[in-house]
Design a protein around this motif. Structure first.
Motif, PDB file in Angstrom:
ATOM      1  N   GLU A  39       6.819   7.414   4.000  1.00  0.00           N
ATOM      2  CA  GLU A  39       7.389   7.178   2.600  1.00  0.00           C
ATOM      3  C   GLU A  39       7.664   5.773   2.477  1.00  0.00           C
ATOM      4  N   TRP A  40       8.327   5.199   3.469  1.00  0.00           N
ATOM      5  CA  TRP A  40       8.964   3.940   3.372  1.00  0.00           C
ATOM      6  C   TRP A  40       7.605   3.112   3.600  1.00  0.00           C
ATOM      7  N   ALA A  41       6.672   3.397   4.482  1.00  0.00           N
ATOM      8  CA  ALA A  41       5.102   2.510   4.631  1.00  0.00           C
ATOM      9  C   ALA A  41       4.606   2.389   3.223  1.00  0.00           C
ATOM     10  N   MET A  42       4.409   3.615   2.539  1.00  0.00           N
ATOM     11  CA  MET A  42       3.852   3.621   1.416  1.00  0.00           C
ATOM     12  C   MET A  42       4.643   2.795   0.291  1.00  0.00           C
ATOM     13  N   GLU A  43       5.710   3.077   0.284  1.00  0.00           N
ATOM     14  CA  GLU A  43       6.591   2.218  -0.688  1.00  0.00           C
ATOM     15  C   GLU A  43       6.514   0.700  -0.684  1.00  0.00           C
ATOM     16  N   ARG A  98       4.166  -0.689   1.026  1.00  0.00           N
ATOM     17  CA  ARG A  98       2.572  -1.205   0.579  1.00  0.00           C
ATOM     18  C   ARG A  98       2.605  -1.383  -0.949  1.00  0.00           C
ATOM     19  N   GLN A  99       3.118  -0.497  -1.676  1.00  0.00           N
ATOM     20  CA  GLN A  99       3.139  -0.605  -3.264  1.00  0.00           C
ATOM     21  C   GLN A  99       3.759  -1.683  -3.574  1.00  0.00           C
ATOM     22  N   HIS A 100       4.962  -2.112  -3.018  1.00  0.00           N
ATOM     23  CA  HIS A 100       5.512  -3.052  -3.493  1.00  0.00           C
ATOM     24  C   HIS A 100       5.119  -4.588  -3.184  1.00  0.00           C
ATOM     25  N   LEU A 101       4.757  -4.658  -1.974  1.00  0.00           N
ATOM     26  CA  LEU A 101       3.961  -5.924  -1.280  1.00  0.00           C
ATOM     27  C   LEU A 101       2.599  -6.288  -1.506  1.00  0.00           C
ATOM     28  N   LEU A 102       1.584  -5.298  -1.537  1.00  0.00           N
ATOM     29  CA  LEU A 102       0.333  -5.624  -1.684  1.00  0.00           C
ATOM     30  C   LEU A 102      -0.027  -5.303  -3.030  1.00  0.00           C
ATOM     31  N   PRO A 103      -0.825  -6.126  -3.631  1.00  0.00           N
ATOM     32  CA  PRO A 103      -1.398  -5.787  -5.109  1.00  0.00           C
ATOM     33  C   PRO A 103      -2.415  -4.579  -5.006  1.00  0.00           C
ATOM     34  N   VAL A 104      -2.582  -3.931  -6.018  1.00  0.00           N
ATOM     35  CA  VAL A 104      -3.386  -2.712  -6.470  1.00  0.00           C
ATOM     36  C   VAL A 104      -4.729  -3.574  -6.717  1.00  0.00           C
ATOM     37  N   ARG A 105      -5.681  -3.154  -6.001  1.00  0.00           N
ATOM     38  CA  ARG A 105      -7.044  -3.714  -6.206  1.00  0.00           C
ATOM     39  C   ARG A 105      -7.793  -3.122  -7.482  1.00  0.00           C
ATOM     40  N   GLY A 106      -7.656  -1.967  -7.722  1.00  0.00           N
ATOM     41  CA  GLY A 106      -8.428  -1.456  -9.090  1.00  0.00           C
ATOM     42  C   GLY A 106      -8.009  -2.238 -10.290  1.00  0.00           C
ATOM     43  N   VAL A 107      -6.888  -2.466 -10.418  1.00  0.00           N
ATOM     44  CA  VAL A 107      -6.310  -3.036 -11.506  1.00  0.00           C
ATOM     45  C   VAL A 107      -6.851  -4.447 -11.791  1.00  0.00           C
ATOM     46  N   GLU A 108      -6.725  -5.206 -10.764  1.00  0.00           N
ATOM     47  CA  GLU A 108      -7.281  -6.637 -10.738  1.00  0.00           C
ATOM     48  C   GLU A 108      -8.684  -6.599 -11.200  1.00  0.00           C
ATOM     49  N   GLU A 109      -9.432  -5.796 -10.462  1.00  0.00           N
ATOM     50  CA  GLU A 109     -11.015  -5.846 -10.560  1.00  0.00           C
ATOM     51  C   GLU A 109     -11.371  -5.387 -12.081  1.00  0.00           C
ATOM     52  N   GLU A 110     -10.386  -4.565 -12.644  1.00  0.00           N
ATOM     53  CA  GLU A 110     -10.812  -4.327 -14.027  1.00  0.00           C
ATOM     54  C   GLU A 110     -10.476  -5.277 -14.921  1.00  0.00           C
ATOM     55  N   GLU A 111      -9.397  -6.137 -14.489  1.00  0.00           N
ATOM     56  CA  GLU A 111      -8.893  -7.248 -15.676  1.00  0.00           C
ATOM     57  C   GLU A 111      -9.908  -8.412 -15.346  1.00  0.00           C
ATOM     58  N   VAL A 146      16.237  -7.338   3.891  1.00  0.00           N
ATOM     59  CA  VAL A 146      17.434  -6.781   3.824  1.00  0.00           C
ATOM     60  C   VAL A 146      17.148  -5.257   3.216  1.00  0.00           C
ATOM     61  N   TYR A 147      16.633  -5.632   1.867  1.00  0.00           N
ATOM     62  CA  TYR A 147      16.326  -4.447   1.106  1.00  0.00           C
ATOM     63  C   TYR A 147      15.230  -3.328   1.736  1.00  0.00           C
ATOM     64  N   SER A 148      14.378  -4.108   2.600  1.00  0.00           N
ATOM     65  CA  SER A 148      13.336  -3.085   3.355  1.00  0.00           C
ATOM     66  C   SER A 148      13.919  -2.596   4.382  1.00  0.00           C
ATOM     67  N   VAL A 149      14.838  -2.909   5.261  1.00  0.00           N
ATOM     68  CA  VAL A 149      15.681  -2.392   6.325  1.00  0.00           C
ATOM     69  C   VAL A 149      16.451  -1.123   5.843  1.00  0.00           C
ATOM     70  N   LEU A 150      17.193  -1.704   4.795  1.00  0.00           N
ATOM     71  CA  LEU A 150      18.244  -0.592   4.162  1.00  0.00           C
ATOM     72  C   LEU A 150      17.620   0.593   3.668  1.00  0.00           C
ATOM     73  N   ARG A 151      16.359   0.222   2.880  1.00  0.00           N
ATOM     74  CA  ARG A 151      15.584   1.508   2.462  1.00  0.00           C
ATOM     75  C   ARG A 151      14.721   2.196   3.467  1.00  0.00           C
ATOM     76  N   PHE A 152      14.539   1.491   4.610  1.00  0.00           N
ATOM     77  CA  PHE A 152      14.045   2.291   5.875  1.00  0.00           C
ATOM     78  C   PHE A 152      14.813   3.270   6.433  1.00  0.00           C
ATOM     79  N   LEU A 153      16.058   2.536   6.507  1.00  0.00           N
ATOM     80  CA  LEU A 153      17.181   3.378   7.206  1.00  0.00           C
ATOM     81  C   LEU A 153      17.763   4.526   6.066  1.00  0.00           C
ATOM     82  N   LEU A 154      17.626   4.291   4.930  1.00  0.00           N
ATOM     83  CA  LEU A 154      18.109   5.369   4.325  1.00  0.00           C
ATOM     84  C   LEU A 154      16.920   6.570   4.066  1.00  0.00           C
ATOM     85  N   LEU A 155      15.657   6.173   4.021  1.00  0.00           N
ATOM     86  CA  LEU A 155      14.610   7.132   4.207  1.00  0.00           C
ATOM     87  C   LEU A 155      14.448   7.851   5.314  1.00  0.00           C
TER      88      LEU A 155
END
Length: 190
Positions: free
Chosen positions: A149-153, A155-168, A129-138
């Motif tokens: 912008e919605w696709a990037m946003e 991806r940032q929310h759902l997919l982990p950032v690989r660089g941070v995990e590899e450094e940890e 619901v949040y994703s659809v509403l955000r998509f409609l608003l954007l």
């Protein structure tokens, strides 16, 4: 130090010996009372009765000797039956408690599994619901660029950032290669 412990142990032993002697003397006194008041008069009566009525007393003596085994058997069987009933009652009570607890634990586990399923479904529903509403608003506010912008946003929310995990990770490779596909894709779409 050793002398002190040795003296304490000797004192304890002397105290135990004194206590034992007092207890033994008390038992001797009770035994003397029982012997003088009950055993000797009963034995004298028994001997006198044997002299006065030998056939009757012989019959009573044989009956007493023969009745000891059945009386002891009755007492033994009675104790066995009573202890068996008590044991079975205890085992039944324990079994009932275990069955009851098993049922309660099973209900609790099923409830927790159901709550996990409800939580997963509710999370997916609210994210959708949040994703659809955000998509409609954007899309409404930015047009076609709102889609990117919605696709990037998303991806940032759902997919982990690989660089941070590899450094940890302490056991990770020394050199990590990162591909910025999303940056490349956003440059080619313009």
């Amino acid at each position: 130090m050793a002398d002190c412990k040795r003296e304490e142990s000797e004192d304890v032993q002397e105290g135990m010996v004194t206590y034992f002697e007092k207890c033994a003397e008390l038992v001797r006194q009770y035994a003397d009372v029982i012997e003088q008041r009950y055993a000797r008069p009963a034995l004298a009566l028994w001997i006198r009765s044997f002299k006065e009525k030998p056939i009757t007393m012989t019959f009573i003596a044989i009956l007493s000797v023969l009745s000891v085994l059945p009386v002891l058997s009755f007492v033994g069987v009675s104790i066995f039956v009573i202890s068996s009933i008590v044991f079975l009652a205890a085992v039944s009570a324990i079994a009932a408690c275990l069955v009851t607890e098993s049922i309660i634990v099973s209900i609790g586990i099923c409830t927790l599994c159901s709550l996990v399923l409800v939580a997963v479904l509710a999370t997916v529903f609210f994210l959708s619901v949040y994703s659809v509403l955000r998509f409609l608003l954007l899309v409404r506010s930015s047009g076609r660029s709102g889609l990117k912008e919605w696709a990037m946003e998303t991806r940032q929310h759902l997919l982990p950032v690989r660089g941070v995990e590899e450094e940890e990770r302490p056991d990770g490779p020394d050199v990590a290669t990162q591909h910025h596909i999303s940056d490349y894709a956003s440059q080619t779409d313009d």
